[in-house]
Design a protein around this motif. Structure first.
Motif, PDB file in Angstrom:
ATOM      1  N   ASN A 114       0.866  -1.178   0.000  1.00  0.00           N
ATOM      2  CA  ASN A 114       0.000   0.000   0.000  1.00  0.00           C
ATOM      3  C   ASN A 114       0.905   1.231   0.000  1.00  0.00           C
ATOM      4  OD1 ASN A 114      -2.064   1.903   0.330  1.00  0.00           O
ATOM      5  ND2 ASN A 114      -2.051   1.668   2.554  1.00  0.00           N
ATOM      6  N   ILE A 115       0.981   1.920  -1.145  1.00  0.00           N
ATOM      7  CA  ILE A 115       1.855   3.088  -1.288  1.00  0.00           C
ATOM      8  C   ILE A 115       0.988   4.277  -1.731  1.00  0.00           C
ATOM      9  CG2 ILE A 115       3.890   4.057  -2.430  1.00  0.00           C
ATOM     10  CD1 ILE A 115       4.914   1.226  -2.870  1.00  0.00           C
ATOM     11  N   PRO A 116       0.311   4.930  -0.783  1.00  0.00           N
ATOM     12  CA  PRO A 116      -0.529   6.070  -1.162  1.00  0.00           C
ATOM     13  C   PRO A 116       0.254   7.327  -1.489  1.00  0.00           C
ATOM     14  CG  PRO A 116      -0.625   5.721   1.201  1.00  0.00           C
ATOM     15  CD  PRO A 116       0.183   4.582   0.635  1.00  0.00           C
ATOM     16  N   VAL A 117       1.516   7.370  -1.042  1.00  0.00           N
ATOM     17  CA  VAL A 117       2.352   8.562  -1.225  1.00  0.00           C
ATOM     18  C   VAL A 117       3.713   8.156  -1.767  1.00  0.00           C
ATOM     19  CG1 VAL A 117       3.349  10.605  -0.115  1.00  0.00           C
ATOM     20  CG2 VAL A 117       1.209   9.642   0.759  1.00  0.00           C
ATOM     21  N   MET A 118       4.214   8.943  -2.709  1.00  0.00           N
ATOM     22  CA  MET A 118       5.594   8.763  -3.176  1.00  0.00           C
ATOM     23  C   MET A 118       6.379  10.025  -2.890  1.00  0.00           C
ATOM     24  SD  MET A 118       7.238   7.494  -6.732  1.00  0.00           S
ATOM     25  CE  MET A 118       8.840   8.110  -7.275  1.00  0.00           C
ATOM     26  N   HIS A 119       7.622   9.843  -2.503  1.00  0.00           N
ATOM     27  CA  HIS A 119       8.545  10.967  -2.290  1.00  0.00           C
ATOM     28  C   HIS A 119       9.441  11.069  -3.511  1.00  0.00           C
ATOM     29  CE1 HIS A 119      11.308  13.798  -0.650  1.00  0.00           C
ATOM     30  NE2 HIS A 119      10.813  13.729   0.573  1.00  0.00           N
ATOM     31  N   CYS A 120       9.296  12.162  -4.250  1.00  0.00           N
ATOM     32  CA  CYS A 120      10.090  12.368  -5.456  1.00  0.00           C
ATOM     33  C   CYS A 120      11.580  12.412  -5.121  1.00  0.00           C
ATOM     34  CB  CYS A 120       9.665  13.692  -6.102  1.00  0.00           C
ATOM     35  SG  CYS A 120      10.360  13.990  -7.729  1.00  0.00           S
ATOM     36  N   GLU A 121      12.388  11.896  -6.019  1.00  0.00           N
ATOM     37  CA  GLU A 121      13.847  11.968  -5.858  1.00  0.00           C
ATOM     38  C   GLU A 121      14.257  13.421  -5.623  1.00  0.00           C
ATOM     39  OE1 GLU A 121      17.618  12.866  -6.615  1.00  0.00           O
ATOM     40  OE2 GLU A 121      16.628  12.782  -8.574  1.00  0.00           O
ATOM     41  N   LYS A 122      15.033  13.638  -4.581  1.00  0.00           N
ATOM     42  CA  LYS A 122      15.236  14.989  -4.062  1.00  0.00           C
ATOM     43  C   LYS A 122      16.082  15.901  -4.942  1.00  0.00           C
ATOM     44  CE  LYS A 122      14.957  13.272   0.699  1.00  0.00           C
ATOM     45  NZ  LYS A 122      15.715  13.082   1.971  1.00  0.00           N
ATOM     46  N   SER A 123      17.125  15.365  -5.569  1.00  0.00           N
ATOM     47  CA  SER A 123      18.114  16.238  -6.202  1.00  0.00           C
ATOM     48  C   SER A 123      17.648  16.842  -7.520  1.00  0.00           C
ATOM     49  CB  SER A 123      19.428  15.479  -6.430  1.00  0.00           C
ATOM     50  OG  SER A 123      19.265  14.457  -7.398  1.00  0.00           O
ATOM     51  N   LEU A 124      16.551  16.341  -8.106  1.00  0.00           N
ATOM     52  CA  LEU A 124      16.147  16.874  -9.409  1.00  0.00           C
ATOM     53  C   LEU A 124      15.775  18.349  -9.331  1.00  0.00           C
ATOM     54  CD1 LEU A 124      12.840  17.324 -10.071  1.00  0.00           C
ATOM     55  CD2 LEU A 124      12.846  14.854  -9.836  1.00  0.00           C
ATOM     56  N   SER A 125      15.312  18.803  -8.156  1.00  0.00           N
ATOM     57  CA  SER A 125      14.937  20.213  -8.028  1.00  0.00           C
ATOM     58  C   SER A 125      16.148  21.139  -8.067  1.00  0.00           C
ATOM     59  CB  SER A 125      14.147  20.449  -6.746  1.00  0.00           C
ATOM     60  OG  SER A 125      14.897  20.068  -5.615  1.00  0.00           O
ATOM     61  N   GLU A 126      17.344  20.577  -7.894  1.00  0.00           N
ATOM     62  CA  GLU A 126      18.549  21.409  -8.001  1.00  0.00           C
ATOM     63  C   GLU A 126      18.728  21.908  -9.432  1.00  0.00           C
ATOM     64  OE1 GLU A 126      21.932  19.486  -6.043  1.00  0.00           O
ATOM     65  OE2 GLU A 126      20.501  18.456  -4.737  1.00  0.00           O
ATOM     66  N   HIS A 127      18.279  21.122 -10.409  1.00  0.00           N
ATOM     67  CA  HIS A 127      18.316  21.573 -11.798  1.00  0.00           C
ATOM     68  C   HIS A 127      17.427  22.810 -11.981  1.00  0.00           C
ATOM     69  CE1 HIS A 127      20.510  18.066 -13.273  1.00  0.00           C
ATOM     70  NE2 HIS A 127      19.672  17.288 -12.602  1.00  0.00           N
ATOM     71  N   ILE A 128      16.291  22.806 -11.286  1.00  0.00           N
ATOM     72  CA  ILE A 128      15.376  23.941 -11.366  1.00  0.00           C
ATOM     73  C   ILE A 128      16.014  25.177 -10.762  1.00  0.00           C
ATOM     74  CG2 ILE A 128      13.137  24.842 -10.619  1.00  0.00           C
ATOM     75  CD1 ILE A 128      12.144  21.924 -10.559  1.00  0.00           C
ATOM     76  N   SER A 129      16.643  25.008  -9.608  1.00  0.00           N
ATOM     77  CA  SER A 129      17.263  26.148  -8.928  1.00  0.00           C
ATOM     78  C   SER A 129      18.397  26.754  -9.752  1.00  0.00           C
ATOM     79  CB  SER A 129      17.789  25.726  -7.554  1.00  0.00           C
ATOM     80  OG  SER A 129      16.740  25.330  -6.706  1.00  0.00           O
ATOM     81  N   ILE A 130      19.181  25.894 -10.407  1.00  0.00           N
ATOM     82  CA  ILE A 130      20.285  26.385 -11.243  1.00  0.00           C
ATOM     83  C   ILE A 130      19.735  27.246 -12.372  1.00  0.00           C
ATOM     84  CG2 ILE A 130      22.103  25.692 -12.870  1.00  0.00           C
ATOM     85  CD1 ILE A 130      22.489  23.190 -11.052  1.00  0.00           C
ATOM     86  N   GLY A 131      18.660  26.787 -12.994  1.00  0.00           N
ATOM     87  CA  GLY A 131      17.989  27.569 -14.028  1.00  0.00           C
ATOM     88  C   GLY A 131      18.573  27.367 -15.418  1.00  0.00           C
ATOM     89  N   ASP A 175      17.315  26.751 -19.757  1.00  0.00           N
ATOM     90  CA  ASP A 175      16.467  25.816 -20.496  1.00  0.00           C
ATOM     91  C   ASP A 175      16.935  24.377 -20.380  1.00  0.00           C
ATOM     92  OD1 ASP A 175      14.915  27.937 -21.268  1.00  0.00           O
ATOM     93  OD2 ASP A 175      15.817  28.126 -23.261  1.00  0.00           O
ATOM     94  N   GLU A 176      18.218  24.144 -20.494  1.00  0.00           N
ATOM     95  CA  GLU A 176      18.747  22.778 -20.452  1.00  0.00           C
ATOM     96  C   GLU A 176      18.517  22.132 -19.089  1.00  0.00           C
ATOM     97  OE1 GLU A 176      22.942  20.339 -21.183  1.00  0.00           O
ATOM     98  OE2 GLU A 176      22.765  22.423 -21.863  1.00  0.00           O
ATOM     99  N   GLU A 177      18.798  22.895 -18.035  1.00  0.00           N
ATOM    100  CA  GLU A 177      18.607  22.365 -16.680  1.00  0.00           C
ATOM    101  C   GLU A 177      17.130  22.092 -16.415  1.00  0.00           C
ATOM    102  OE1 GLU A 177      20.770  21.488 -14.457  1.00  0.00           O
ATOM    103  OE2 GLU A 177      22.643  22.297 -15.241  1.00  0.00           O
TER     104      GLU A 177
END
Length: 275
Positions: free
Chosen positions: A60-77, A79-81
């Protein structure tokens, strides 16, 4: 009816080789209602095998925790990231959908870069939410610790831009910034009155204000958070959702202390059932 969930990150980590197959051994012995599955970056090259395994053990997996480091690509900014962040996010969403999850916990900022370019994270949210919804997932932004400002400041800014946003409140993350008390303040009652908090992470903390030397997630009762007050308040708000326990359950050898984890779940149920 509340569900008590255990994070799979509490069961598998570096000491036991991040071997997700160990879940088949550990999970049946845990007295929880389900699991919050956390994806590690080292699993991206074995997604097909991972999803096949998760389907086979029927947790029973009602929640998933997204892999954490992918948001670092967003912070860097840039188009490629950003493209890379969305590519990885799609993989996470696919795993969540295959596992039967309904909610996705997301670190909108993360790592050393953290919230230093928060305008990038703010802009990316709407695209992330749309992608999650296409997979039948509700995106939940966590009050992750910050290098720059603080999580509540960012939550308020996100709410102002996206009034429909939903959150996951982590007790340890909040207390690190001395913001746990804000949950109880009338100024922030919109968080629960408008049902913006759809999930809670229940973790203890033993350090001081932004005490970077004490970042370890502690089991309930091993730090200084008043959980009796916390559960009483959450119960009185009418919250009907779930709680995830994330404190590490394994030692340096990778051996999981099942008894300690079950004691945490029992204590949480005791607090939740108090009149």
């Amino acid at each position: 009816m509340h569900q008590i969930l255990c994070s799979t990150g509490a069961l598998i980590g570096r000491p036991n080789g991040r071997d997700y197959r160990l879940l088949k051994q550990f999970c049946p012995r845990l007295e929880c209602d389900g699991f919050e599955f956390m994806l590690y970056s080292t699993w991206y090259d074995q997604i097909e095998q991972l999803t096949t395994f998760l389907k086979s053990i029927q947790l029973n997996i009602p929640v998933m925790h997204c892999e954490k480091s992918l948001s670092e690509h967003i912070s860097i900014g840039g188009d490629e990231e950003l493209r890379e962040a969305f590519r990885l996010f799609e993989i996470n969403c696919s795993v969540a959908e295959a596992a039967g999850a309904e909610k996705m916990v997301f670190h909108l900022w993360n790592g050393i870069i953290s919230d230093s370019n928060f305008e990038n994270n703010l802009r990316a949210y709407s695209e992330l939410r749309e992608r999650a919804e296409k997979h039948g997932l509700t995106l939940l932004v966590e009050n992750v610790i910050c290098n720059g400002t603080d999580p509540m400041t960012h939550w308020v800014e996100l709410y102002q831009h996206y009034p429909e946003i939903r959150f996951v409140f982590d007790t340890k993350m909040a207390d690190f910034h001395r913001q746990l008390e804000l949950l109880y303040e009338p100024e922030y009652d919109w968080l629960w009155k408008e049902k913006h908090i759809l999930h809670y992470h229940v973790n203890d903390y033993g350090g001081g204000y932004k005490d970077w030397s004490n970042l370890k997630v502690l089991p309930m009762g091993k730090g200084h958070i008043d959980f009796e007050r916390f559960f009483r308040f959450v119960r009185e708000t009418g919250y009907a959702g779930d709680f995830t326990f994330e404190a590490t359950g394994f030692d340096k050898t990778g051996t999981v202390n099942i008894r300690n984890l079950n004691e945490q779940f029992a204590l949480a149920r005791k607090y939740l059932n108090q009149v």
